[in-house]
Design a protein around this motif. Sequence first.
Motif, PDB file in Angstrom:
ATOM      1  N   ASP A   1      23.506  83.016  85.610  1.00 47.16           N
ATOM      2  CA  ASP A   1      22.555  84.023  85.318  1.00 47.16           C
ATOM      3  C   ASP A   1      21.273  83.587  84.875  1.00 47.16           C
ATOM      4  O   ASP A   1      20.085  84.046  85.205  1.00 47.16           O
TER       5      ASP A   1
ATOM      6  N   LYS B   1      22.626  89.597  80.866  1.00 47.99           N
ATOM      7  CA  LYS B   1      23.122  90.911  80.900  1.00 47.99           C
ATOM      8  C   LYS B   1      22.147  91.853  81.263  1.00 47.99           C
ATOM      9  O   LYS B   1      22.576  92.708  82.349  1.00 47.99           O
TER      10      LYS B   1
ATOM     11  N   GLN C   1      21.760  91.310  85.057  1.00 48.29           N
ATOM     12  CA  GLN C   1      22.904  91.867  85.741  1.00 48.29           C
ATOM     13  C   GLN C   1      22.772  93.283  85.940  1.00 48.29           C
ATOM     14  O   GLN C   1      23.037  93.871  86.707  1.00 48.29           O
TER      15      GLN C   1
END
Length: 402
Positions: free
Chosen positions: A29, A121, A124
């Motif tokens: 990420d 997060k 995503q």
Amino acid sequence: MYARLFVVTFALMLSTLAHAVSDEVQFADDSVEVSLLTCSPHDEIYSLYGHTAIRYHDLRTGEDWTFNYGVFNFKASFFVARFLFGLTDYELGVVPFSVFKAEYQRFGCTVTEQVLNFTPKEKQALRRALEENYKPENRVYRYNFLYDNCTVRARNIIERSIGDERINYEAQRLGLPLEDDCNTYRKLLHRYTKGHPWAEFGDDLCLGFKADLKITWREKQFLPEELMSDMQNGRIFGGYGGVRNLLKETRIAVEPGVQFVKSGFPLTPNQCFYILLALSAIVAALEYRRRRTFVVWDALLMTIVGLAGIFIGLLFFSQHPTTSTNLQILLLCPATLYFLPAVLRRRPTRYWKISLILLILFFLGSLLQDYAEGMEILALCLLIRVCVNIYLGAQGNRTEKK
């Protein structure tokens, strides 16, 4: 004892594996950059206001995509008419960033990249939202230039990706008022049509007085460069991430190049209408000497005004809210064509008195609406026609009575 040792060892192995997987996911990420791309204008009429897209770049895998909400087919049937009536469908397109970059290099445009300061997060969530939007059943949307365009779509999906948190733009946070030269939709558009007088004329001819009402900072963000400016000092508030800057980095993704400007019509709208005004004055002087009107000149002006009035009148039914209640219809009145046969046959008609009333209302309407360039000059041309026809008509009546 051995069983307990086995359980503890197994638990430690699971913990170590979980940390390793977590570190790998975190690394994956962290290798992703999500950015807002803002493209400067170029000379094509549809690009005078710039463009916005979203970049998803995985530095680890090399995956590099551009999500573009501005895809349309200019060659589609009745594209211009559908655009004017707010019936144009745009869609989300996805291309490699290298293709997107090459296109804007060809145009000679600058592309500014604002890297978003998103958590893993949030990255995503943005990726999933973009993928959901790109599904065939979701990618097409009804485009509206002021309220739902490629820039507004990009902003909204970015904002939705941060969940319970919210983006606060500096100008909104400080409660700063909009400057006088950009506090309405019309004034904002004028910033981008400088040097393109006929494009500006077309915009102003279509837009009604609602385009002259005051707008908010958020409404201003329908234009790519305005959103880019607001995001530069934006902050993210709330949630678990705390207060942080919206942007991680700003850089130039495509350097400015050479732009080839096409030469347009040599005269501005004002110059054209001043020529018309001069011709109207000359015709009126000749008519005064002859004591007889030139109905061909009246017919020409009435036809132009009537046809333009039909166009303005049809826009009242457009899905663009700012094209309704356009006070220019007081000047460009479609009912003019109804009186045309009577004027050509020199029959008595109330048209000239009705026109005088409409012209007075038109000039009063300038207090509410900023008209297209040259409209007041055209109004003077028609006022000359009204005065000449009323005066010579009255003279003719006196002669007949004698």
